[in-house]
Design a protein around this motif. Structure first.
Motif, PDB file in Angstrom:
ATOM      1  N   ASN A 276     -26.028 -22.084   1.684  1.00 47.10           N
ATOM      2  CA  ASN A 276     -26.415 -22.786   2.900  1.00 47.10           C
ATOM      3  C   ASN A 276     -25.861 -24.207   2.909  1.00 47.10           C
ATOM      4  O   ASN A 276     -26.502 -25.139   3.398  1.00 47.10           O
ATOM      5  CB  ASN A 276     -27.937 -22.806   3.059  1.00 47.10           C
TER       6      ASN A 276
ATOM      7  N   GLU B  69     -15.644 -15.986  11.988  1.00 47.74           N
ATOM      8  CA  GLU B  69     -16.103 -15.596  10.652  1.00 47.74           C
ATOM      9  C   GLU B  69     -15.584 -16.572   9.598  1.00 47.74           C
ATOM     10  O   GLU B  69     -16.306 -16.947   8.670  1.00 47.74           O
ATOM     11  CB  GLU B  69     -15.637 -14.172  10.329  1.00 47.74           C
TER      12      GLU B  69
ATOM     13  N   ARG C 137     -17.573 -19.671   9.684  1.00 46.33           N
ATOM     14  CA  ARG C 137     -18.862 -19.500   8.998  1.00 46.33           C
ATOM     15  C   ARG C 137     -18.703 -19.663   7.496  1.00 46.33           C
ATOM     16  O   ARG C 137     -19.556 -20.251   6.828  1.00 46.33           O
ATOM     17  CB  ARG C 137     -19.464 -18.127   9.310  1.00 46.33           C
TER      18      ARG C 137
ATOM     19  N   TYR D 281     -20.882 -22.499   5.488  1.00 43.80           N
ATOM     20  CA  TYR D 281     -21.928 -22.166   4.533  1.00 43.80           C
ATOM     21  C   TYR D 281     -21.559 -22.409   3.075  1.00 43.80           C
ATOM     22  O   TYR D 281     -22.446 -22.438   2.215  1.00 43.80           O
ATOM     23  CB  TYR D 281     -22.352 -20.701   4.705  1.00 43.80           C
TER      24      TYR D 281
ATOM     25  N   LEU E 201     -24.783 -13.215   4.220  1.00 45.42           N
ATOM     26  CA  LEU E 201     -24.597 -13.151   5.675  1.00 45.42           C
ATOM     27  C   LEU E 201     -24.808 -11.736   6.208  1.00 45.42           C
ATOM     28  O   LEU E 201     -25.270 -11.551   7.337  1.00 45.42           O
ATOM     29  CB  LEU E 201     -23.190 -13.636   6.037  1.00 45.42           C
ATOM     30  N   LYS E 202     -24.488 -10.745   5.405  1.00 44.26           N
ATOM     31  CA  LYS E 202     -24.604  -9.345   5.859  1.00 44.26           C
ATOM     32  C   LYS E 202     -26.041  -8.836   5.760  1.00 44.26           C
ATOM     33  O   LYS E 202     -26.527  -8.146   6.670  1.00 44.26           O
ATOM     34  CB  LYS E 202     -23.682  -8.447   5.030  1.00 44.26           C
TER      35      LYS E 202
END
Length: 233
Positions: A56, A184, A187, A191, A220-221
């Motif tokens: 995070n 993606e 992201r 993160y 994430l998944k």
């Protein structure tokens, strides 16, 4: 007193460990203390919290400053988890359109490294990735997975490597249609502190980078972080 490994009684004192008398087995060399605790180290909740912080946006040294847990300890936790996570996931449905892209970062003394990602144009989530240089050798194992999709076509940024693998007529070079894979990759940068632009956080080795990526993509998944096993003496 017996050695916990070979049950030998040939035991000698060997200094102290954390305030307790340490012993060593003369026959097998095993070192141990009497009446050790059933578990040692940090709790599962603490381990999970540190790894969640790492996926995070916080670097391990930043987490160390907050928790007083040494960054190398957390790196070892990430390794223990990352070694058991995959580099690709089976899609929920076979993609009709695939998107391929590369994300640049650094390892060690600012050695350039690229993260190649593959996604379904119509579904969120990274399905496969590889890390390495900007060559065909790096992309080849990713294409081995992507080619099984047999997409109608693949959207890329026009890198000269792609035509070596994608059949003629199946590639669309257009940044406009790469919004999904660009999102993606953004992201990933958001993160993982080590992927931030203009950052002091860099992976010391390629393996550490791979473990961090595996952990983030899993998070994430599935929305959770696996907890590494605790050491039991």
């Amino acid at each position: 007193m017996h050695c916990p490994d070979c049950q030998s009684e040939h035991i000698r004192k060997n200094g102290h460990r954390r305030g307790k008398q340490n012993h060593i087995c003369v026959d097998c060399g095993r070192q141990f203390v009497e009446n050790p605790k059933a578990h040692r180290g940090y709790s599962d909740d603490v381990r999970a919290m540190c790894l969640k912080m790492s996926v995070n946006g916080m670097g391990f040294r930043g987490i160390e400053r907050v928790t007083d847990i040494h960054h190398t300890t957390m790196i070892n936790w990430a390794k223990q988890v990352g070694e058991h996570l995959p580099d690709s996931y089976d899609p929920d449905e076979i993609p009709e359109v695939g998107e391929l892209d590369e994300l640049q970062t650094f390892v060690g003394s600012k050695n350039k490294i690229w993260i190649w990602t593959a996604i379904n144009h119509f579904k969120p989530g990274i399905l496969g990735w590889v890390v390495g240089d900007h060559s065909a050798d790096t992309f080849k194992p990713l294409w081995a997975m992507v080619s099984l999709w047999q997409c109608f076509f693949y959207v890329t940024d026009g890198l000269k490597v792609y035509p070596q693998f994608i059949p003629d007529g199946d590639q669309i070079v257009c940044k406009t249609y790469m919004t999904r894979v660009e999102w993606e990759n953004t992201r990933l940068r958001h993160y993982l502190a080590r992927l931030h632009q203009k950052t002091l956080c860099y992976s010391k080795s390629l393996d550490i980078l791979k473990h961090a990526i595996r952990l983030l993509i899993h998070h994430l998944k599935f929305g959770e972080v696996p907890v590494p096993p605790r050491f039991i003496p």
